[in-house]
Design a protein around this motif. Structure first.
Motif, mmCIF file in Angstrom:
data_model
loop_
_atom_site.group_PDB
_atom_site.id
_atom_site.type_symbol
_atom_site.label_atom_id
_atom_site.label_comp_id
_atom_site.label_asym_id
_atom_site.label_seq_id
_atom_site.Cartn_x
_atom_site.Cartn_y
_atom_site.Cartn_z
ATOM 1 N N LYS A 166 -4.588 5.117 8.429
ATOM 2 C CA LYS A 166 -4.160 3.798 7.974
ATOM 3 C C LYS A 166 -2.735 3.866 7.442
ATOM 4 O O LYS A 166 -2.384 4.745 6.671
ATOM 5 C CB LYS A 166 -5.112 3.283 6.891
ATOM 6 C CG LYS A 166 -6.495 2.949 7.446
ATOM 7 C CD LYS A 166 -7.359 2.260 6.412
ATOM 8 C CE LYS A 166 -8.703 1.844 7.022
ATOM 9 N NZ LYS A 166 -9.573 1.153 6.052
ATOM 10 N N LYS A 167 -1.945 2.901 7.848
ATOM 11 C CA LYS A 167 -0.517 2.947 7.557
ATOM 12 C C LYS A 167 -0.204 2.840 6.072
ATOM 13 O O LYS A 167 0.826 3.355 5.623
ATOM 14 C CB LYS A 167 0.212 1.856 8.329
ATOM 15 C CG LYS A 167 -0.211 0.430 7.987
ATOM 16 C CD LYS A 167 0.489 -0.556 8.902
ATOM 17 C CE LYS A 167 0.026 -1.996 8.604
ATOM 18 N NZ LYS A 167 0.667 -2.951 9.546
ATOM 19 N N GLN A 168 -1.090 2.204 5.279
ATOM 20 C CA GLN A 168 -0.778 2.083 3.858
ATOM 21 C C GLN A 168 -0.744 3.442 3.164
ATOM 22 O O GLN A 168 0.005 3.633 2.192
ATOM 23 C CB GLN A 168 -1.756 1.150 3.135
ATOM 24 C CG GLN A 168 -3.217 1.525 3.248
ATOM 25 C CD GLN A 168 -3.906 0.735 4.319
ATOM 26 O OE1 GLN A 168 -3.360 0.561 5.417
ATOM 27 N NE2 GLN A 168 -5.114 0.253 4.026
ATOM 28 N N TYR A 169 -1.516 4.413 3.669
ATOM 29 C CA TYR A 169 -1.489 5.756 3.093
ATOM 30 C C TYR A 169 -0.147 6.418 3.386
ATOM 31 O O TYR A 169 0.445 7.089 2.535
ATOM 32 C CB TYR A 169 -2.614 6.620 3.659
ATOM 33 C CG TYR A 169 -3.988 6.018 3.520
ATOM 34 C CD1 TYR A 169 -4.335 5.268 2.395
ATOM 35 C CD2 TYR A 169 -4.947 6.202 4.510
ATOM 36 C CE1 TYR A 169 -5.601 4.718 2.271
ATOM 37 C CE2 TYR A 169 -6.216 5.660 4.388
ATOM 38 C CZ TYR A 169 -6.534 4.914 3.270
ATOM 39 O OH TYR A 169 -7.793 4.371 3.147
ATOM 40 N N LEU A 175 2.616 4.677 1.338
ATOM 41 C CA LEU A 175 2.568 5.062 -0.072
ATOM 42 C C LEU A 175 3.259 6.404 -0.287
ATOM 43 O O LEU A 175 4.109 6.556 -1.168
ATOM 44 C CB LEU A 175 1.122 5.134 -0.545
ATOM 45 C CG LEU A 175 0.900 5.725 -1.949
ATOM 46 C CD1 LEU A 175 1.607 4.886 -3.001
ATOM 47 C CD2 LEU A 175 -0.587 5.865 -2.249
ATOM 48 N N ARG A 194 -6.045 -2.063 -5.058
ATOM 49 C CA ARG A 194 -4.813 -2.729 -4.618
ATOM 50 C C ARG A 194 -3.826 -2.850 -5.771
ATOM 51 O O ARG A 194 -2.629 -2.646 -5.599
ATOM 52 C CB ARG A 194 -5.142 -4.109 -4.040
ATOM 53 C CG ARG A 194 -5.831 -4.066 -2.690
ATOM 54 C CD ARG A 194 -5.814 -5.429 -2.007
ATOM 55 N NE ARG A 194 -6.569 -6.426 -2.780
ATOM 56 C CZ ARG A 194 -7.874 -6.645 -2.629
ATOM 57 N NH1 ARG A 194 -8.568 -5.944 -1.744
ATOM 58 N NH2 ARG A 194 -8.477 -7.586 -3.345
#
Length: 590
Positions: A106-109, A112, A336
């Protein structure tokens, strides 16, 4: 191909640019040591810091060669080192993002981890700091992605690329070969059941980088006559003092990069102890080996945790892979919110760390560069200077120099003091008798300061220094420097020709408030009306001297030259305020 990666990359470039701008114009003095080697290499003088016996006072061969290439094309060397540092840093971001956008993560990891990296001052400080760290980290990042492809993607064909990056790592810094040792040992264990792959690991992953290293060793032995670089002799002495210092350095680095380090350490724990992930073990081995190395060598003296940089990259990979394994998804409101808080807090927390802010205040290198240029324009090109700041002043002045702390000197690191290993890292060495034996024209501590370091303490009690050198406060523009001039120096001392003796005005000193001024390519002594100025000279023979008729009109009749044994005392009292360039003496016949 996942959406959002390109936009995030441009976003990180904006953040990166702001970070570079914030820390600009930070430039490490050691980078200017490398640039002096590069400049002399361009001029056809070889990879040398000085004429005479060559020494390897740099620890970044590949970086020096790259800078030299740009310099040969006519690019200013300081600009070249900044451009390369920025390009390598951007390249590191691009490699991480381009690799993970093809993975089922997942791109949010990814975002971050990369954001935590780009908002850590270490990343931007050393992008513009002039040393090899950005290129070193770029190569390490490439090596990490290749190992991931080999282990996680089962693509053993990437060993050829891996061997190239490890080979270049081995010659960008001497400690770069550590990653070859760890990587080769790890892959030998991973492929222990496959004879074919074992052979590939040995001949490609282990042997090729070893050939890179061997090539540098052969060059070092052929050109410098040594197998170990001068930098190691000056900086490396494994003692309890240095181990404690190194351990404290790692602790400060961890606290100073707390958000990234804590999350990365948790990621390593999850990958290794909970998931038994092979790549997690690889990251842990590298982090442990590098940390142990930094502890043994005593840490580092530069701002923004330079030697913790490799650990940060390893932790970035640990964060990405561990969060993916955790499969948190950031679905809850708390997660979030935590994600947003991490992003917002990290840049501002970093600004509170003294070691990071030190890069904001460290601007003395530019004062040293200015002083070096002034010395170049004021004194003959044969003027021998002795310095403790071996970067800025020698680089800008282009004068022959003695590195009193030994990094660029053959004798000093091979004759260390008995207490070597118990003092300040890289500032422990120094031999006053040796330095004075080379008869330098000007001795400069820091960028013009009072005597300091071990070598300064020796000078304070050395009779040669006390008898032969004059302390001069030299001003230029709104800056001033304390310089120690050799009264008998070939380029800056008295000039004696038969019946004439020319004394540089800056050698005349008063009891207090002395001041000399750099002006129009000269160093002039600013003499005050009615104030006594003296100069003591020894062993000049039996001749008698008097102030020349032309010069005597400037001084009071009470001005005199007296003799006590083999010592001459010249005393002048100006009739008015004057800027004295030279004081001519004529032989006195009786």
């Amino acid at each position: 191909m996942k959406t959002g990666y390109d936009s995030f990359f441009y976003f990180t470039l904006i953040i990166f640019s702001l970070g570079c701008y914030y820390h600009y114009p930070f430039l490490s003095d050691d980078s200017l040591i490398s640039l002096r080697y590069a400049q002399r290499f361009i001029e056809g003088k070889g990879l040398t810091w000085n004429d005479g016996h060559p020494v390897e006072g740099y620890s970044n061969l590949l970086w020096v060669l790259l800078i030299s290439f740009f310099g040969k094309l006519g690019v200013d060397l300081i600009l070249a080192t900044r451009i390369l540092g920025i390009l390598c840093s951007v390249g590191t971001l691009a490699i991480i993002l381009s690799y993970f956008k093809t993975k089922n993560i997942k791109k949010q990891y990814v975002f971050l981890a990369v954001f935590l990296l780009v908002t850590t001052p270490c990343f931007t400080v050393w992008a513009i700091g002039g040393l090899e760290q950005p290129f070193y980290i770029l190569l390490l990042t490439l090596a990490l992605t290749e190992v991931s492809k080999i282990v996680n993607d089962k693509n053993s064909g990437r060993m050829y690329y891996l061997s190239l990056w490890l080979g270049l790592l081995a010659i960008i810094r001497p400690d770069g070969f550590l990653f070859t040792i760890i990587t080769a040992a790890f892959l030998l264990f991973v492929f222990r059941k496959s004879n074919r792959d074992l052979i590939k690991v040995f001949f490609i992953v282990a042997l090729v980088p070893a050939l890179f290293l061997s090539g540098q060793l052969i060059f070092r032995y052929h050109f410098y006559g040594e197998l170990v670089p001068n930098t190691a002799l000056v900086k490396v002495k494994v003692t309890l003092h240095h181990i404690l210092r190194g351990g404290f350095y790692i602790l400060k680095s961890f606290v100073g990069t707390l958000l990234l380090s804590v999350l990365g350490l948790y990621g390593l724990f999850h990958l290794v102890y909970q998931k038994r992930n092979a790549f997690g073990y690889y990251l842990l081995l590298n982090a442990a080996a590098w940390t142990a190395y930094v502890v043994l060598v005593g840490g580092d003296i530069f701002p923004a945790f330079r030697h913790y940089y490799p650990v940060l990259i390893l932790l970035v990979f640990a964060i990405i892979f561990s969060l993916d394994n955790l499969q948190t998804g950031l679905k809850t409101k708390k997660l979030r919110t935590g994600f947003i808080i991490l992003i917002i807090i990290n840049p501002f927390v970093q600004l509170l760390i003294p070691a990071n802010e030190y890069a904001i205040g460290e601007r003395w290198e530019f004062r040293g560069l200015k002083l070096g240029k002034t010395l170049k324009n004021t004194f003959p090109e044969t003027t021998l200077i002795a310095v403790t700041a071996a970067g800025c002043i020698p680089y800008a002045s282009e004068l022959p120099a003695i590195d009193m702390l030994g990094l660029n000197d053959y004798y000093t690191p091979r004759h260390p003091p008995k207490n070597f290993g118990t003092g300040s890292l890289a500032h422990e060495l120094g031999d006053a008798r040796y330095v004075l034996g080379r008869n330098p024209d000007i001795i400069i501590y820091f960028i013009g300061a009072d005597l300091n370091f071990n070598i300064g303490e020796q000078m304070k009690v050395n009779p040669v220094f006390k008898n032969n050198y004059v302390k001069v406060v030299a001003k230029q523009s709104d800056d001033e420097h304390i310089l120690y001039f050799n009264k008998y120096g070939k380029s800056t001392g008295i000039l004696k020709k038969e019946d004439i003796m020319i004394i540089p005005g800056y050698l005349m000193s008063a009891d207090s408030n002395d001041e000399s001024v750099f002006k129009n390519g000269k160093l002039l002594n600013h003499l005050q009306k009615g104030k006594k100025y003296n100069l003591y000279l020894q062993n000049l023979g039996s001749r008698k001297w008097e102030i020349s008729k032309e010069a005597s009109t400037l001084f009071s009749p009470d001005s005199k030259i007296s003799y006590i044994g083999n010592t001459i005392n010249i005393e002048i009292i100006p009739k008015k305020e004057i800027f004295l360039e030279t004081l001519p003496l004529h032989r006195k016949y009786e």
